[in-house]
Design an enzyme around this catalytic site. Structure first.
Site, PDB file in Angstrom:
ATOM      1  N   GLU A 125     -27.233  32.630  44.650  1.00 34.56           N
ATOM      2  CA  GLU A 125     -28.099  31.820  43.784  1.00 34.56           C
ATOM      3  C   GLU A 125     -29.300  32.617  43.282  1.00 34.56           C
ATOM      4  OE1 GLU A 125     -29.306  28.272  45.873  1.00 34.56           O
ATOM      5  OE2 GLU A 125     -27.349  27.320  45.628  1.00 34.56           O
ATOM      6  N   TYR A 189     -26.424  19.627  44.594  1.00 32.19           N
ATOM      7  CA  TYR A 189     -26.714  18.788  45.764  1.00 32.19           C
ATOM      8  C   TYR A 189     -26.932  17.397  45.190  1.00 32.19           C
ATOM      9  CZ  TYR A 189     -26.667  22.655  48.961  1.00 32.19           C
ATOM     10  OH  TYR A 189     -26.213  23.707  49.737  1.00 32.19           O
ATOM     11  N   GLU A 215     -20.623  26.087  46.056  1.00 30.23           N
ATOM     12  CA  GLU A 215     -21.476  25.399  47.039  1.00 30.23           C
ATOM     13  C   GLU A 215     -21.923  24.051  46.497  1.00 30.23           C
ATOM     14  OE1 GLU A 215     -24.638  27.810  49.024  1.00 30.23           O
ATOM     15  OE2 GLU A 215     -25.855  25.991  48.812  1.00 30.23           O
TER      16      GLU A 215
END
Ligand code: IDC
Length: 290
Positions: A125, A189, A215
């Site tokens: 990231e 997320y 992710e």
């Protein structure tokens, strides 16, 4: 073989941490496959955070490499893909450790060129304002290094802003000579990243950019906090519809809501539903339904 597949899987926590490393073993991977229908495992190796590859001593480096090897071999035996993740985080600009990265990926590519289950993720990231043009320069150097040994393995490239700005990458993907079998990562997320981030993903898809979610979790971006299951459902439905692969964070027993398993569980599985956290239960149920 030219056949389209969607990978669904799980990421380790950092293998440089004792909340990550113990769960990376053949038995555990076999259980992920057999119990949850997982076909890919991501080995997250931090680079600068706590004991990461670029800041640790020779002995621990050896251990990190041995752990990667355990995962690759187990994956090969079990018919699972394994992602080798160069997990930059506090080192938000991948150029910071570019020399190390290049050495590392050449070493990996040389070692694993005949292991067709290996996927290389070259910068987890990028953040701290690192621009796409900087990431792209880095990516082309590392891809070139990997391709010296391995012409085919899939390579995942991180995108600006914690791997969110895939729309920027779509405007200017890596140059043609490096483009083959390269994909771009999108991380989310669900309690933090919503429709607006799916819009970026859609914009990238509309331009034909190959995306890979290496992710995600269903809690907030800190890896902790409450779960947003409604948003999680929207995300995974969107990814399934577009045949995009996704890896959940993380196979860990740390006391944080993104961790899949409770403390005190065995390192190898098989984990029953009473061993799982709320996120672990929700995500594995989704996987099992497929
Ligand atoms: C988090 C871990 C946490 C650890 C921290 C280190 O869950 O236990 O202390 O890293 O800084 C990411 C990163 C990933 C983060 C995760 C949750 O890729 O390393 O893990 N996250 O914050 N991006 C968005 C969220």
């Amino acid at each position: 073989k030219g056949k389209a597949v969607q990978l669904r899987g799980i990421s380790s926590h950092g293998i440089n941490w004792d909340v990550g490393e113990p769960f990376v073993n053949e038995k555990a991977l076999q259980n992920l496959r057999d119990e949850w229908g997982v076909n890919c495992f991501r080995v997250a190796m931090y680079t600068e955070d706590y004991n990461g590859y670029c800041v640790t001593d020779t002995a621990s480096r050896k251990k990190l490499l041995a752990k990667i090897d355990t995962a690759v071999k187990a994956g090969r035996k079990l018919g699972m893909y394994v992602i080798i993740d160069w997990h930059i985080l506090s080192d938000g600009n991948p150029q910071q450790n570019q020399k190390e990265a290049l050495k590392f990926f050449k070493k990996m590519a040389k070692k694993y060129k005949n292991n067709t289950n290996v996927i290389y993720e070259i910068c987890n990231e990028p953040n701290g304002g690192t621009s796409w043009s900087t990431i792209k320069k880095y990516a082309e150097k590392i891809i070139k290094g990997i391709r010296t040994y391995d012409k085919k393995a899939v390579i995942l490239v991180g995108t600006p802003n914690w791997s969110q700005d895939v729309d920027q990458a779509a405007l200017s993907p890596v140059s043609k000579k490096y483009r083959k079998n390269v994909m771009y990562t999108l991380h989310f997320y669900a309690a933090t990243h919503k429709e607006w981030l799916r819009d970026k993903a859609q914009a990238a898809l509309d331009k034909g950019l190959p995306l890979f979610v290496s992710e995600f979790s269903i809690c907030d971006a800190s890896g902790n906090g409450g779960l947003d299951k409604a948003e999680a459902k929207k995300w995974l439905t969107f990814l399934d519809k577009n045949n995009i692969s996704y890896m959940a964070w993380s196979l860990s027993n740390k006391a944080e809501s993104s961790a899949f398993i409770k403390s005190g569980c065995s390192n190898t599985g098989k984990w029953s539903s009473k061993n799982l956290t709320a996120a672990g239960k929700w995500i594995t149920n989704w996987y099992k339904k497929k």
